[in-house]
Design an enzyme around this catalytic site. Structure first.
Site, PDB file in Angstrom:
ATOM      1  N   GLU A  85       0.661  -1.446  -4.821  1.00 10.27           N
ATOM      2  CA  GLU A  85       0.313  -2.056  -3.995  1.00 10.27           C
ATOM      3  C   GLU A  85      -1.219  -2.695  -4.085  1.00 10.27           C
ATOM      4  OE1 GLU A  85       1.667  -0.995   0.607  1.00 10.27           O
ATOM      5  OE2 GLU A  85      -0.370  -2.058   0.965  1.00 10.27           O
ATOM      6  N   LYS A 272       1.085   5.381   7.462  1.00 12.76           N
ATOM      7  CA  LYS A 272       1.448   4.740   5.911  1.00 12.76           C
ATOM      8  C   LYS A 272       0.153   4.553   5.560  1.00 12.76           C
ATOM      9  CE  LYS A 272       3.162   1.700   3.717  1.00 12.76           C
ATOM     10  NZ  LYS A 272       2.313  -0.006   2.013  1.00 12.76           N
ATOM     11  N   ASP A 288       4.319  16.643  -6.563  1.00 15.47           N
ATOM     12  CA  ASP A 288       5.338  15.812  -6.008  1.00 15.47           C
ATOM     13  C   ASP A 288       4.871  15.505  -4.851  1.00 15.47           C
ATOM     14  OD1 ASP A 288       8.454  16.602  -3.700  1.00 15.47           O
ATOM     15  OD2 ASP A 288       7.799  18.419  -4.191  1.00 15.47           O
ATOM     16  N   HIS A 385      -5.483  -9.157   2.214  1.00 16.14           N
ATOM     17  CA  HIS A 385      -4.555  -8.331   1.176  1.00 16.14           C
ATOM     18  C   HIS A 385      -4.562  -9.703   0.602  1.00 16.14           C
ATOM     19  CE1 HIS A 385      -3.038  -5.219   3.276  1.00 16.14           C
ATOM     20  NE2 HIS A 385      -4.079  -4.716   2.822  1.00 16.14           N
TER      21      HIS A 385
HETATM   22  C1  MEV Z   1      -0.431  -1.610   4.669  1.00  6.61           C
HETATM   23  O1  MEV Z   1       0.291  -1.496   2.872  1.00  6.61           O
HETATM   24  C2  MEV Z   1      -1.165  -0.100   5.293  1.00  6.61           C
HETATM   25  C3  MEV Z   1      -1.747  -0.715   6.797  1.00  6.61           C
HETATM   26  O2  MEV Z   1      -0.875  -1.698   7.370  1.00  6.61           O
HETATM   27  C4  MEV Z   1      -1.851   0.281   6.899  1.00  6.61           C
HETATM   28  C5  MEV Z   1      -2.224   0.329   8.607  1.00  6.61           C
HETATM   29  O3  MEV Z   1      -2.073  -0.667   9.122  1.00  6.61           O
HETATM   30  O4  MEV Z   1      -3.590   1.367   9.398  1.00  6.61           O
HETATM   31  C6  MEV Z   1      -2.483  -2.028   6.565  1.00  6.61           C
END
Ligand code: MEV
Length: 442
Positions: A85, A272, A288, A385
């Protein structure tokens, strides 16, 4: 070596790749073989891959980047991160720079205490069976430890026994579940093999003691006795950005935290983002990462609702961030020993103990989360992004060298970051001026 290592490498991302490698090679005194390893020229040998898994037909590569600027408990770390990413490495470096200016991250980690589970069934009276097991604690621990005397000699091994009676899921038998927990100190290892061996090893004794029948004997990935925590405290003026004052950015981050605390739908995405950083460093260092993921998400649910692993709030002119999660990591054993890439990554990481490694992981998770919430709570993430994404789109369209940046910039300007557009831009790029030839006498 520690005196010569700094994670503050201004302009590092602007250096040509070979110069970056030379700089890192010098700083960490890497051998040519280690540098080739980073270049991907000396990657995981197919014969080693063939020993690692079934039906091997090849190896698989990911970009390896270095997260910069990280300072944890006063020590600098360059963080190797394997990830596809585009924004992840830049985000950690950016966040760590701000936190560094605020005094860095403070972190701590528990001992390497893991849990081995033994499921007992058909044991008769639950109270009596539990008592029998607890009365024989010393015998069970001695038996468990007999399977790994070397670990015991290092101060680790099985340390305690707990019995849990859980309400039976609906079904004909109705007997409460009797689960024995073996608490095992895995020291510098993640510990999966050790724990499973011990859990299997004590099963016959537990059957004998209870008259019951043992079913599962396996570690728990909810390693909640092996937690790591990191915090940071950022003065509000340091947060000013996007033409906005620090107070506004901080409020956006605190709002994002409140949202994640209240709503599992948001908490999943919040976490995430945390795991974007933690997984990348876990993959690079041969951990792991599935077990880390499983542990993190189970821990996030411990209060009955899925919650964020990190929280942010305002306090006396500062934005305060905190993270806590289970981290079952290893510095020895498993793929670490056989994967040459993991060894180089660990050399760069230069953690001298698994607890130190866990503290760095926790700080990386908090840094990653900070970077995401800072953008989400203010201008949104798409702008930043898109700039990153545009570079990979440019590469996909066939751009190379200096053309990548040019195509990416034009894509963002056009507001249309798509491969077809990138191909069109690439086809219309003015040709490079011819290089000036250097005449030599030979
Ligand atoms: C993208 O890989 C991760 C985000 O969605 C995390 C978040 O929303 O806090 C930007």
């Amino acid at each position: 070596m520690s005196d010569t290592v700094t994670s503050r490498l201004a302009g590092f991302h602007k250096l040509p790749l070979e110069e970056r490698l030379a700089r890192i090679g010098q700083m960490f005194r890497l051998t040519e073989a280690e540098l080739d390893q980073l270049r991907g020229e000396n990657g995981l040998d197919l014969s080693i891959a063939n020993q690692m898994i079934e039906n091997a037909v090849g190896t698989f590569s990911l970009p390896l980047g270095l997260g910069l600027n990280l300072n944890v408990n006063g020590r600098d770390y360059l963080v190797p991160m394997a990830v596809e990413e585009p924004s992840v490495v830049a985000a950690v470096s950016f966040a760590s720079k701000i936190v560094r200016e605020s005094g860095g991250f403070y972190a701590e980690a528990d001992e390497s205490m893991m849990i081995g589970q033994v499921q007992v069934s058909n044991y008769g009276d639950p109270g009596r069976a539990s008592e029998k097991i607890l009365d024989a604690k010393d015998e069970i621990l001695a038996l468990a430890n007999s399977f790994h005397p070397a670990m015991v000699a290092r101060g680790g091994g099985a340390k305690d026994v707990e019995v849990r009676l859980l309400p039976a899921p609906e079904g004909p038998r109705g007997e409460p579940l009797l689960i024995v927990h073996l608490l095992i100190d895995a020291q510098e290892a993640m510990g999966a093999n050790l724990i499973n061996t011990m859990a299997e090893g004590v099963a016959p004794l537990i059957e004998q003691l209870t008259g019951g029948r043992v079913y599962l004997r396996i570690l728990s990935n909810l390693a909640d006795k092996r937690l790591a925590r990191a915090t940071c405290r950022i003065p509000l003026p340091l947060l000013a950005d996007f033409g906005l004052p620090g107070e506004v950015i901080a409020e956006g981050i605190a709002q994002a935290s409140r949202f994640a605390e209240a709503d599992p739908y948001r908490a999943a995405t919040h976490n995430k983002g945390v795991m974007n950083g933690i997984d990348a460093v876990a993959i690079a260092t041969g951990q792991d990462w599935r077990s880390i993921e499983a542990g993190a998400h189970a821990f996030a649910c411990r209060k009955g609702q899925y919650r964020p692993l990190s929280t942010w709030y305002l306090e006396e002119g500062h934005l305060v961030g905190r993270i806590e999660l289970p981290l079952a990591l290893g510095l020895v054993g498993g793929p670490i020993k056989i994967h040459p890439g993991a060894q180089v990554a660990l050399k760069l990481m230069r953690a001298t103990s698994v607890r130190e490694l866990s503290m760095v992981f926790a700080a990386v998770g908090l840094a990653q989360n900070f970077a995401a919430l800072r953008a989400l709570g203010s201008v949104g993430i798409q702008k930043g992004h898109m700039a990153m994404h545009a570079r990979s789109v440019a590469v996909t369209a066939g751009a190379r060298g200096g053309d990548v940046e040019k195509v990416a910039n034009l894509l963002v300007k056009a507001g249309h970051v798509k491969v077809e557009k990138a191909r069109e831009i690439l086809a219309n790029l003015p040709p490079e001026p011819p290089a000036v030839a250097t005449l030599t006498n030979g």
